[in-house]
Design an enzyme around this catalytic site. Structure first.
Site, mmCIF file in Angstrom:
data_model
loop_
_atom_site.group_PDB
_atom_site.id
_atom_site.type_symbol
_atom_site.label_atom_id
_atom_site.label_comp_id
_atom_site.label_asym_id
_atom_site.label_seq_id
_atom_site.Cartn_x
_atom_site.Cartn_y
_atom_site.Cartn_z
ATOM 1 N N TYR A 1 0.816 -1.209 0.000
ATOM 2 C CA TYR A 1 0.000 0.000 0.000
ATOM 3 C C TYR A 1 0.854 1.264 0.000
ATOM 4 O O TYR A 1 0.470 2.278 -0.594
ATOM 5 C CB TYR A 1 -0.966 -0.017 1.191
ATOM 6 C CG TYR A 1 -2.150 -0.924 0.977
ATOM 7 C CD1 TYR A 1 -2.866 -0.877 -0.223
ATOM 8 C CD2 TYR A 1 -2.572 -1.826 1.952
ATOM 9 C CE1 TYR A 1 -3.949 -1.703 -0.437
ATOM 10 C CE2 TYR A 1 -3.667 -2.661 1.748
ATOM 11 C CZ TYR A 1 -4.348 -2.592 0.546
ATOM 12 O OH TYR A 1 -5.430 -3.413 0.336
ATOM 13 N N ASP B 1 13.918 2.581 11.207
ATOM 14 C CA ASP B 1 13.332 1.494 11.991
ATOM 15 C C ASP B 1 12.442 2.133 13.032
ATOM 16 O O ASP B 1 12.919 2.738 13.999
ATOM 17 C CB ASP B 1 14.383 0.594 12.645
ATOM 18 C CG ASP B 1 13.712 -0.680 13.155
ATOM 19 O OD1 ASP B 1 12.568 -0.587 13.678
ATOM 20 O OD2 ASP B 1 14.285 -1.770 13.009
ATOM 21 N N SER C 1 2.647 3.388 6.716
ATOM 22 C CA SER C 1 2.172 2.190 6.036
ATOM 23 C C SER C 1 3.051 1.015 6.431
ATOM 24 O O SER C 1 3.646 0.348 5.591
ATOM 25 C CB SER C 1 2.205 2.397 4.518
ATOM 26 O OG SER C 1 1.702 1.244 3.861
ATOM 27 N N TYR D 1 -6.867 -2.453 9.651
ATOM 28 C CA TYR D 1 -7.538 -3.642 9.134
ATOM 29 C C TYR D 1 -8.732 -3.981 10.027
ATOM 30 O O TYR D 1 -8.674 -3.810 11.240
ATOM 31 C CB TYR D 1 -6.534 -4.815 9.073
ATOM 32 C CG TYR D 1 -7.070 -6.062 8.432
ATOM 33 C CD1 TYR D 1 -7.711 -6.015 7.196
ATOM 34 C CD2 TYR D 1 -6.927 -7.298 9.067
ATOM 35 C CE1 TYR D 1 -8.209 -7.168 6.614
ATOM 36 C CE2 TYR D 1 -7.421 -8.451 8.480
ATOM 37 C CZ TYR D 1 -8.064 -8.379 7.256
ATOM 38 O OH TYR D 1 -8.561 -9.517 6.676
ATOM 39 N N TYR E 1 -5.511 -13.609 12.109
ATOM 40 C CA TYR E 1 -4.787 -12.337 12.258
ATOM 41 C C TYR E 1 -4.377 -12.226 13.718
ATOM 42 O O TYR E 1 -4.985 -11.516 14.504
ATOM 43 C CB TYR E 1 -5.692 -11.181 11.836
ATOM 44 C CG TYR E 1 -4.963 -9.884 11.527
ATOM 45 C CD1 TYR E 1 -4.203 -9.749 10.377
ATOM 46 C CD2 TYR E 1 -5.061 -8.783 12.381
ATOM 47 C CE1 TYR E 1 -3.556 -8.557 10.079
ATOM 48 C CE2 TYR E 1 -4.424 -7.584 12.091
ATOM 49 C CZ TYR E 1 -3.672 -7.480 10.941
ATOM 50 O OH TYR E 1 -3.033 -6.293 10.645
ATOM 51 N N LEU F 1 -4.880 -7.266 0.393
ATOM 52 C CA LEU F 1 -3.973 -7.075 -0.743
ATOM 53 C C LEU F 1 -2.807 -8.057 -0.590
ATOM 54 O O LEU F 1 -2.274 -8.233 0.507
ATOM 55 C CB LEU F 1 -3.430 -5.638 -0.735
ATOM 56 C CG LEU F 1 -2.352 -5.325 -1.774
ATOM 57 C CD1 LEU F 1 -2.979 -5.156 -3.160
ATOM 58 C CD2 LEU F 1 -1.571 -4.052 -1.396
ATOM 59 N N SER G 1 0.311 -8.238 -0.479
ATOM 60 C CA SER G 1 1.598 -7.565 -0.272
ATOM 61 C C SER G 1 2.579 -8.548 0.347
ATOM 62 O O SER G 1 2.212 -9.658 0.738
ATOM 63 C CB SER G 1 1.415 -6.389 0.681
ATOM 64 O OG SER G 1 1.022 -6.892 1.947
#
Ligand code: NAD
Length: 286
Positions: free
Chosen positions: A16, A73, A120, A172, A182, A220, A222
């Site tokens: 994303y 980071d 993101s 999400y 998840y 998605l 990813s």
């Protein structure tokens, strides 16, 4: 003057973050990205060698320019926080100034100010474990990388954000509904991120006239999502059950982010905006 965006969490052309960068670039923004230190080398090499040229293509035929790539980071706020074994790790010792505070300082030195901040990124070392089997370490690591990382980014970038600017993160639906698979505290981390979106919208709005929103994105394929292991199932489920029966593209999320970052969304803050073909609105699958 064109707007300047810093997008944290871009390390390839599949996620994303990349799509958001493209939509913002297409709308005329200058693009800076923050790339996770261990992924920096391969990302920069691939960029340089033209591996992403095809996916850098913007609607007008030009190629997206990334003005600068910063190593980052986001689980470390300042150099004092970095443990010795990380400092001396081969993948980290080749780069410098990658804690959140230092990246914000570098961006300020290089460019002065930014207008748009995008988060993101997420990480949960025990994401494939059910919550009941998640260790304290795994749970806190998920929150640190996926939730506090946004608080920290906002805290350090706010002083260099122009008033009227906007910030966006990605969340999400597992934050509010049960999504088995998840795990590792990632569902908890997304709940925290959404709650923080509201509180930070208040604080950043009152203090600096900055908007804070989060996009609840559909599935998605990813790199991060493939690591969780259930992404194909989630995409199929959405195709079958969502009001809009099409595969979600990263570009659709990128375009929503560009809208939220623009003056068209000047009264929207503290919101969770669904970009998921409407799946969140379903009660039962049919
Ligand atoms: P992605 O792999 O493209 O992005 C995740 C990025 O986070 C990677 O570039 C990774 O290098 C980076 N990262 C991890 N730990 C980091 C750290 N400590 N510091 C800095 N960077 C770090 O995958 P994506 O799916 O596009 O993820 C982007 C965001 O979208 C995440 O917040 C994710 O939870 C969210 N999201 C994804 C989906 C999906 O189905 N892919 C759905 C809803 C929300």
């Amino acid at each position: 003057r064109g707007k300047r965006a810093f997008i944290a969490g871009v390390a390839d052309d599949n996620g994303y973050g990349w799509a958001i960068a493209k939509s913002l670039a297409a709308a005329g923004a200058e693009i800076l990205v923050g790339t996770w230190v261990p992924a920096l080398n391969i990302f920069e090499t691939s960029l340089r060698r033209g591996k992403f040229d095809e996916s850098r293509m913007l609607p007008d035929g030009s190629l997206m320019e990334i003005t600068k790539v910063y190593p980052l980071d986001a689980v470390y706020d300042c150099p004092e926080d970095v443990p010795k074994d990380v400092k001396t790790n081969k993948r980290y010792s080749g780069s410098s100034k990658w804690t959140v505070k230092e990246v914000a300082e570098s961006v300020q030195q290089d460019f002065g100010t930014i207008d748009i901040l995008v988060h993101s990124l997420a990480n949960g070392p025990e994401v494939s474990k059910p919550l009941l089997e998640t260790s304290r370490y795994g749970y806190l690591a998920a929150i640190s990388a996926s939730s506090y990382s946004f608080v920290s980014l906002l805290k350090h970038f706010l002083p260099i954000m122009n008033p009227g600017g906007a910030t966006i993160s990605l969340t999400y639906i597992a934050s509010e509904k049960i999504i088995p698979g998840y795990g590792g505290g990632m569902s908890s981390a997304k709940s925290a991120l959404e709650s923080d979106t509201r509180v930070l919208a208040f604080e950043a709005g009152r203090k600096h006239n900055i908007r804070v929103n989060t996009i609840s994105a559909g599935p998605l394929r990813s790199r991060a999502a493939k690591a969780i292991g259930f992404i194909d199932m989630m995409i199929d489920y959405s195709l079958e059950n969502a009001p809009l029966q099409k595969e979600l593209t990263a570009e659709e999320v990128g375009n929503a982010a560009a809208f939220l970052a623009s003056p068209l969304a000047s009264a929207i803050t503290g919101a969770v905006v669904y970009v998921d073909n409407g799946l969140n609105a379903m009660g039962v699958g049919v």
